[in-house]
Every structure is written in C-alpha cells, then in structure tokens.
Design an enzyme around this catalytic site. Structure first.
Site, PDB file in Angstrom:
ATOM      1  N   ASP A 210      73.379 -83.543  -8.101  1.00  0.00           N
ATOM      2  CA  ASP A 210      72.919 -84.872  -8.754  1.00  0.00           C
ATOM      3  C   ASP A 210      71.695 -85.061  -7.575  1.00  0.00           C
ATOM      4  O   ASP A 210      70.865 -83.989  -7.419  1.00  0.00           O
ATOM      5  CB  ASP A 210      74.164 -85.991  -8.210  1.00  0.00           C
ATOM      6  CG  ASP A 210      73.933 -87.074  -9.203  1.00  0.00           C
ATOM      7  OD1 ASP A 210      72.678 -87.732  -9.187  1.00  0.00           O
ATOM      8  OD2 ASP A 210      74.899 -87.592  -9.932  1.00  0.00           O
ATOM      9  N   HIS A 233      68.679 -83.149  -8.639  1.00  0.00           N
ATOM     10  CA  HIS A 233      67.782 -83.973  -9.493  1.00  0.00           C
ATOM     11  C   HIS A 233      66.563 -84.477  -8.633  1.00  0.00           C
ATOM     12  O   HIS A 233      65.856 -85.230  -9.247  1.00  0.00           O
ATOM     13  CB  HIS A 233      68.670 -85.381  -9.858  1.00  0.00           C
ATOM     14  CG  HIS A 233      69.833 -84.900 -10.785  1.00  0.00           C
ATOM     15  ND1 HIS A 233      70.675 -85.702 -11.265  1.00  0.00           N
ATOM     16  CD2 HIS A 233      70.315 -83.794 -11.296  1.00  0.00           C
ATOM     17  CE1 HIS A 233      71.606 -85.426 -11.957  1.00  0.00           C
ATOM     18  NE2 HIS A 233      71.106 -84.251 -12.124  1.00  0.00           N
TER      19      HIS A 233
END
Length: 251
Positions: A210, A233
C-alpha cells in the site's frame, strides 16, 4: 521492519532551534534479560518488557533499555509515559509478534504513548509475521473482519525513530529504517502520520503493498528526503475528506 538508527533525537515542541542529536550521558542500562526476558522465540516477554520500561521511566536520571541479540516473542505491549527522564531504547535483537493475530489482545502490537525525549536505535528487527494475518484482511467484503494490530506511537515528542502509525507525535526524525512487505500484501502502509508536526524522514527504504508513506489529517511541516519506495503506492497525501473535523495538511 529493520531498525538501524531508527530515530535521531527530537526537539521538544517548545524548541525553536533545528533538530539535533542529543546523546544521553551517565545513563543506567536496563537489560531486558535481567528482568526475565527470554530469547527463545516462544515465551511471551510482555510482562518483562513492561517492567523494564516502568523501572527506566521512573528513574530520575537518563536510562537506556537494551534488547540484546536473540528473538524475543511479544504478545502485545504498551510503553506509557510521562517519564522522569530521557530514555534511549536500543533494539539489537528481533521482536517477534504472534503468528496468529488473534493472540494480540489489543489494537496495537507495540505502543509508545505520552513520552518526551525518546531515542530509539539499534540493528534489530520488528517481525510482525504479517504473512499470517494478510489473508484475514478482507474488510472490503466482510463487515465482520478482524481488526488487525499495528505498531502505534501516540503523543510523543522528541523521539526517533502501518507498520509504523504515528498520531499526535511532534518534533522527531526517522532515519536508516527499512520496512519490508510484499507488493501483494493488503493495506500494509509503511509509515502513517495523523495530527503530527515537524517530521524528518531520510535515508529510509520502504517496500509495501500500500502507501509507502501516508500523510493524513492535521499533519504539518514534514521533510522527506532520500527515501526509496517500492513496491507500493508511493508517498500519498490522504485519505482526506471522508470524515468531519479533518484538518489541513500543510508544509
């Protein structure tokens, strides 16, 4: 997560001078082994670590808590201030979380709260054994999904040092840290901040599934440099706008 000079000393919230490393002098050393901690990878050392913290925190002079090499199993522990002194927490061993997340009887695995002048360093590792927990993270489709624990740092000033969740933490540095999780691990934010201020992150490697760094509501004055993100990310501002009373992100 590998610790290597995790956090350099932080300036108190009232300081106006630049951050600088302040090494405690004349420290009393508290070795966790002398408080009954065992590095066999299976004995729960939560009580031993808590007792070490209470002794170090209550001492008038500077204290150093030392975790030597070895694997120290922790079912879940809180380190709570305020303390009477500056504390240096050196982790050269491995802190091991339960493989079954349900064995952590609280929302956080390792929680630091209400502390001034905390310095964390060492060559050790915080092993959350996340691989065992990630299959349970199905909250996007299961309303009864279990709440998985994380490391949390609350209301701390002058400290160093998802994986790491900071709330209301001020004037601190994070440097020389490595956070490791595979790209397909769910919601494994590397470092997350909310209502924090005056933060410096440098010379750090973060690989997650993430956000590598998530900057949330009320975070101000952050400097990020020489940080390698991937997989993940990247560095994100948000999520924002979902809840009432959210504060801006500035600086």
């Amino acid at each position: 997560m590998v610790i290597a000079s995790l956090f350099k000393a932080l300036c108190l919230s009232s300081c106006s001078s630049p951050l600088q490393v302040v090494r405690p002098s004349g420290k009393k050393v508290f070795n966790v082994r002398r408080y009954g901690a065992k590095s066999d990878g299976k004995t729960d050392n939560a009580n031993a670590f808590t007792n070490v913290w209470k002794s170090a925190c209550a001492r008038s002079g500077s204290s150093k808590i030392y975790v030597p090499k070895g694997t120290f199993y922790l079912g879940g522990v809180e380190f709570i201030g305020p303390c009477k002194n500056q504390i240096e927490f050196v982790i050269d061993g491995t802190l091991l979380a339960p493989s079954n997340p349900r064995d952590i009887k609280q929302d956080t695995w390792i929680n630091f709260r209400y502390i001034n002048n905390l310095y964390i360093s060492g060559t050790g590792t915080l092993d959350g054994q996340g691989k065992q927990s990630w299959p349970l993270n199905d909250c996007h489709k299961n309303t009864n999904c279990p709440k998985l624990a994380m490391n949390r740092w609350d209301n701390i000033t002058q400290q160093q040092n998802g994986t790491l969740n900071f709330f209301s933490v001020h004037h601190f540095n994070i440097t020389g840290v490595t956070v490791t999780a595979p790209g397909d691990s769910p919601n494994t934010d590397g470092i997350k901040f909310g209502f924090c201020s005056n933060i410096r992150i440098s010379n750090t490697n973060i690989g997650t599934g993430d956000d590598c760094i998530a900057i949330l509501s009320g975070t101000i004055n952050m400097d990020i440099s020489n940080v390698k993100c991937g997989p993940g990310h990247g560095i994100s501002v948000g999520s924002l706008g979902k809840n009432k009373g959210e504060k801006d992100v500035n600086g």
